[in-house]
Structures are given as structure tokens and as C-alpha cells.
Write an enzyme that holds these catalytic residues in place. Structure first.
Site, short mmCIF file in Angstrom:
data_model
loop_
_atom_site.label_atom_id
_atom_site.label_comp_id
_atom_site.label_asym_id
_atom_site.label_seq_id
_atom_site.Cartn_x
_atom_site.Cartn_y
_atom_site.Cartn_z
N PRO A 27 0.83 -1.22 0.00
CA PRO A 27 0.00 0.00 0.00
C PRO A 27 0.85 1.26 0.00
CG PRO A 27 -0.83 -1.60 1.60
CD PRO A 27 0.49 -2.12 1.12
N ASP A 111 -5.82 -2.30 -10.62
CA ASP A 111 -5.16 -1.60 -9.52
C ASP A 111 -5.47 -2.29 -8.19
OD1 ASP A 111 -3.95 0.19 -7.84
OD2 ASP A 111 -5.40 1.80 -8.15
N ASN A 150 2.78 10.00 0.67
CA ASN A 150 1.68 9.41 -0.07
C ASN A 150 0.48 9.16 0.83
OD1 ASN A 150 3.18 9.41 -2.41
ND2 ASN A 150 3.73 7.24 -2.30
N TYR A 417 -6.47 19.19 -36.30
CA TYR A 417 -6.16 19.05 -34.87
C TYR A 417 -5.51 17.70 -34.58
CZ TYR A 417 -7.88 23.31 -32.73
OH TYR A 417 -8.01 24.62 -32.33
#
Length: 541
Positions: A27, A111, A150, A417
Site C-alpha cells: 500500500p 489496480d 503518499n 487538430y
């Protein structure tokens, strides 16, 4: 080079198949920050990508940590109830991954901690059997101070610690980390491709990476960091000839006034931001990027000089107390009026400057100005100097294509573009690498592309993003995306590119602007159903 690409029938690009990037790490190791940054870049390339977070799914299904059994976050023995909860959350999250792939998605970034070899092997085998390429992405930190930062900047603000004091939350999260460390197994298995990142870009190791798309992922990850910085965007000041791309004219008197006001506002705003975060501006440098066009790099002039015009030096020139540096994009000293000589007559552009006094309210900042050739505005081709009615009359077929899709269509011998986005791709990588506070002084078309990349707007909306002269756009990259705001600081001539010195005097509509650059922003010419002027930031005055 790549940019937002056209879609394909299958939605899969570069013959790369489907890929699942499995994050690995303890973590607070920056996995979410890396995941979101990679998602942003791959979407910019046109790859259908999604981050699926185990933590976000768990909070959505079960709520914050206060709703969970005490042994939920430990990796030792657990009660049967806790094991069932964790299994259901894991399977539910995997179901989201399968659903994304079935709907045409190409890359999933999963994740989660995935901290044991057995867990990674089980997960990888499931997707490998279904023909999905598996890449392990491990992030590790060797500095506890970064880990603590963090935790304080991201973790304690999550719903898990709602109504909990910051110190209590930090202590609880550290205890969670210490428990995970007992069971954590670094990536050593070589049967799956892997990328190991140490200290978010300080060192990177790769194994068995194959194909173009996987290589692009590695290339991008080599250029990112997670240091706090603020990115500012501002248009260049008004020029003497706004409607001509080829003219490359200097700033008008109003343009010089705008440049001074921009400098004062940026330094004031930046000082407040740094103070709010407990940081000092004395040991932090402000980097300024401009295009090589005169109106852009002259707009940055006030940042690097305490120049007082209307009086001369004893040598007959003008005083220039420059305290900073000017570089070209290659890093060498640039040939630039920033470094005008003290003795001898000033260049013609200097004579257009109104008399101004050096500000005394703020200390001289540490500033570096860099000119970048790739940041020139979009090239209008043969439509340069024309107004919309003239372009429509002379090129009716090209005009109709341009109306239907101003992102991919172009005037004859002009850039679209999409072309501009391809040209700016090296700038995006440098944007990810830059660790200092950054001010980009450029043209509306360039700012549209860079801003769309940072905040994740689809390619079709890029031409219609509203970029007004006199607004400072502030973007702060964060772990869960970006925070963006706009601040209005100036209301002078040419605020929306609607007139130059000559055009204002004549009063002719569009006489003083390069309409090709700002066409889709003009509500009069938006003819496609559902099109709108995109306003991606919250305006503050």
C-alpha cells in the site's frame, strides 16, 4: 509518434490484442498514481483503456473501512465471514474486467496489491487462458518519507477514514502496511512479462515485453514521477496582426500590458498555492515553456527581466536586470530578444513596450524560459488570412468536410487538430517528466490539445475547448486524476481573439483573427447536432 487515433471496427489497435496490466506493490507505493497516468496516456493514443481498482470496488460495494471486520486488511488467518467478503469483492472486480473486455476494451489496468506469487499466478492463468496478454507492473519505494507523504496526501482523505483524525488515520495505515510487509512477495517470477518501477521512475526493470503497445507502455512509465507540481496555461498576448499565421507579428501595446498583468497574477497565485502547502518559492523554480513565435515568447519577457522603459541607461541603451535563463528546446542558449544588449539601440519590438515599473511586491522568482518549436499554433494552410465566408466560397468541398469534423478535417495544405496532436506528442512526454512548477504560454490550439490530454477529454471535443485570453488555467496532477481551475485576470482587447489593431479600427467581423484556430469555439458556426463549447475547468474570479 502517436495521438488520439481513429477508431477501428474491433477497437483493438497496433495488432496488440487485449492486455491486462496487473499492478503489484505494498500500500501507498504509488500504484494508483501510475495506473491513472498510464490510463490517460493510452486513451490519448486511442486505445480503449480502463483502470479497475479493487479498493474503489470494495468501497462501492461494502462502504468504508468502518463497515468491515477488523481482520479484513490483514493477510494472516481470517474468519470465514471475512474470507467470504474478500472473495466476493475479488470476483466482483474480476467480473468488471471481463465485462470491459467483452464490450470491446483493449487494456485493463487492475489496480490492487496482488502481493503474493500464488495470487498473481492464479489471476494471470485465468486471463492467459482466455487469450489476454498479462503484464505485471510492480511499484516499490525505498524511502519511508515518500511513503508517509503518499499516505498523508491521498490515503487519509479516502472514505475509509471519514470522521477520523489525520494522525489516527496515518497510524492505522502504517499498521496496515506493516502487516502486508510480513506476507509480501516481490515479483521474481519470469514466466510472465513484468515491469518493475523503483521510486516512481528512478529505476525501471523489464522482462519479456513484447510488441509495440507493450513497448509504448514501458516508454511512458520511464518518464513519469509523482512529485507535487502545478501546471499553468495562458494564451500569448494580443499581436499586431492576429489574423495572419505567416506574419509572426510582435505584441501590440495591449499585448505588452497583458504580459505584465499575466506575470503579476501568476506569481501572486503561485505564492498563495505554495504557502497553502507549506512550501517555499525560494527553493522551487518556475519553468516557462513558450512557442518560438514572437507573441508567445515575448509574453514571457516580464518574468525574466526588471525592465523599465521610458528611461535610458548611461550607455544610451535600456536597463535589463535579467535574473533568469532562456533556452531553446534543445537546452542551448536561444537567440532571443530576452537577452537584448544594454548598450546600443533596443530592437524594434522593445519600442512597442509601454512604460512599466519593476514590481516590488514579490521577490524575483527563480525562472527558466524554454522555447519549443513544436508548440506553434495550428497551421491554417491556404486559409491563412481568410475569413469564414471567403474560405467557404473558395473551397466549398473542404469547407463542408471541415464543418462535419473539425478534429480530423483540414484545409488545403493545413494541419488538422489530429496533425497538431501528433506534433505535440513529444511535448506530452516532456510534460510528464517536468518536476518543477510549469507555466505554458502558447496558442489556443496548442493549449486545447495539452489540456485535453491532462483532463482526459475525448478527441472530438478538442477543437471546441474554450480558451480565452485573460484566463489562467491551473492544473494539478493527483493520484486519482487532475484538479483543474480557471482564474480570470484580464479584460483587455482581443480577449477571445476577436480583433487586432487594424481589425478593431475597421470593425470588420473576423478581420483580426485566425478563424481556423478558434472556429469550433465560435457558437455561430457550430452546426453539428449536440456540439458544444467545452469548458473543462471551474472559473474563479
Amino acid at each position: 509518434m502517436v495521438a488520439p487515433l481513429y477508431t477501428t471496427a474491433s477497437g483493438l489497435l497496433f495488432h496488440a490484442g487485449k492486455i491486462i496490466v496487473v499492478t503489484v506493490g505494498l500500500p501507498a507505493r504509488g500504484k494508483t498514481h501510475i495506473s491513472r497516468a498510464l490510463e490517460r496516456y493510452l486513451r490519448w493514443m486511442g486505445v480503449k483503456t480502463q483502470v479497475i481498482s479493487l479498493g474503489d470496488y470494495r468501497r462501492k460495494v461494502l462502504g468504508g473501512a468502518h463497515n468491515l471486520p477488523k481482520d479484513y486488511f490483514t493477510l494472516g488467518e481470517k474468519s470465514a465471514e471475512t474470507e467470504a467478503l474478500r472473495r466476493n469483492v475479488r470476483l466482483g472486480c474480476e467480473a468488471l474486467i471481463w465485462d470491459f473486455f467483452e464490450k470491446g476494451g483493449q487494456v485493463v489496468i487492475y489496480d490492487a496489491n496482488n502481493g503474493t506469487i500464488a495470487a498473481r499466478q492464479e489471476l494471470a492463468e485465468k486471463f492467459d487462458k482466455a487469450g489476454v496478454h498479462v503484464v505485471l507492473l510492480e511499484s516499490s519505494l525505498t524511502n519511508d518519507e515518500i511513503v508517509e507523504a503518499n499516505i498523508r496526501s491521498v490515503k487519509i482523505s479516502s472514505p475509509d477514514y471519514k470522521d477520523v483524525s489525520s494522525e489516527t488515520a496515518v497510524q492505522d495505515y502504517w499498521s496496515r502496511i506493516k502487516d502486508h510487509e510480513k506476507h509480501y512477495e516481490p515479483v521474481v517470477e519470469t514466466n510472465w512479462p513484468f515491469i518493475r518501477i523503483i521510486n516512481v521512475g528512478e529505476k525501471i526493470m523489464v522482462n519479456n515485453i513484447q510488441g509495440y503497445l507493450q513497448s509504448r507502455i514501458v516508454f511512458f512509465l520511464m518518464n513519469i514521477h509523482n512529485k507535487y507540481r502545478t501546471i499553468y496555461f495562458a494564451r500569448s498576448g494580443q499581436s499586431l496582426i492576429e489574423h495572419s499565421y505567416k506574419a509572426d507579428s510582435d505584441l501590440s501595446p495591449a499585448g505588452w500590458e497583458y504580459a505584465e498583468r499575466l506575470k503579476d497574477f501568476v506569481l501572486e497565485r503561485r505564492a498563495k498555492t505554495l504557502e497553502a502547502r507549506g512550501l517555499s518559492g525560494e527553493d522551487r523554480r518556475l519553468v516557462i515553456w513558450t512557442s518560438a513565435r514572437r507573441r508567445a515568447h515575448h509574453t514571457a519577457w516580464p518574468f525574466i527581466t526588471n525592465l523599465t522603459l521610458g528611461s535610458s541607461t548611461p550607455g544610451g541603451g535600456f536597463s535589463n536586470a535579467a535574473t533568469s535563463s532562456v533556452s531553446s528546446s534543445s537546452g542551448s542558449a536561444a537567440s532571443s530578444p530576452f537577452l537584448a544588449p544594454v548598450n546600443g539601440p533596443p530592437p524594434a519590438s522593445v519600442l512597442l513596450l509601454p512604460p512599466v515599473a519593476a514590481p516590488a511586491s514579490l521577490p524575483p522568482p527563480r525562472v527558466k524560459v524554454i522555447e519549443k518549436q513544436q508548440m506553434s499554433e495550428i497551421n491554417p494552410g491556404v486559409w491563412d488570412g481568410l475569413n469564414p465566408d471567403q474560405a467557404r466560397a473558395a473551397y466549398p468541398e473542404e469547407w463542408e468536410r471541415f464543418l462535419k469534423d473539425p478534429y480530423v478535417s483540414r484545409a488545403p495544405r493545413a494541419e488538422s487538430y489530429h496533425d497538431l496532436s501528433v506534433r505535440l506528442e513529444p511535448i506530452l512526454i516532456e510534460l510528464e517528466r517536468e518536476q518543477e512548477d510549469l507555466l505554458i504560454i502558447s496558442h489556443a490550439s496548442v493549449i486545447r490539445c495539452l489540456l485535453a490530454y491532462l483532463i482526459g477529454l475525448p478527441a472530438s471535443e478538442i477543437p471546441a475547448i474554450e480558451i480565452a485570453r485573460g484566463d489562467l488555467l491551473e492544473v494539478v496532477p493527483a493520484s486519482y486524476g487532475v484538479h483543474s481551475r480557471a482564474f480570470h485576470f484580464w479584460d483587455g482587447p482581443g480577449r477571445r481573439g476577436n480583433g487586432d489593431v487594424e481589425g478593431e479600427a475597421d470593425g470588420k467581423e473576423h478581420a483580426g483573427q485566425n478563424f481556423y484556430e478558434n472556429f469550433a469555439e465560435d457558437t455561430k458556426y457550430r452546426t453539428r447536432p449536440g456540439t458544444r463549447t467545452a469548458t473543462p475547468v471551474e472559473m474563479q474570479r
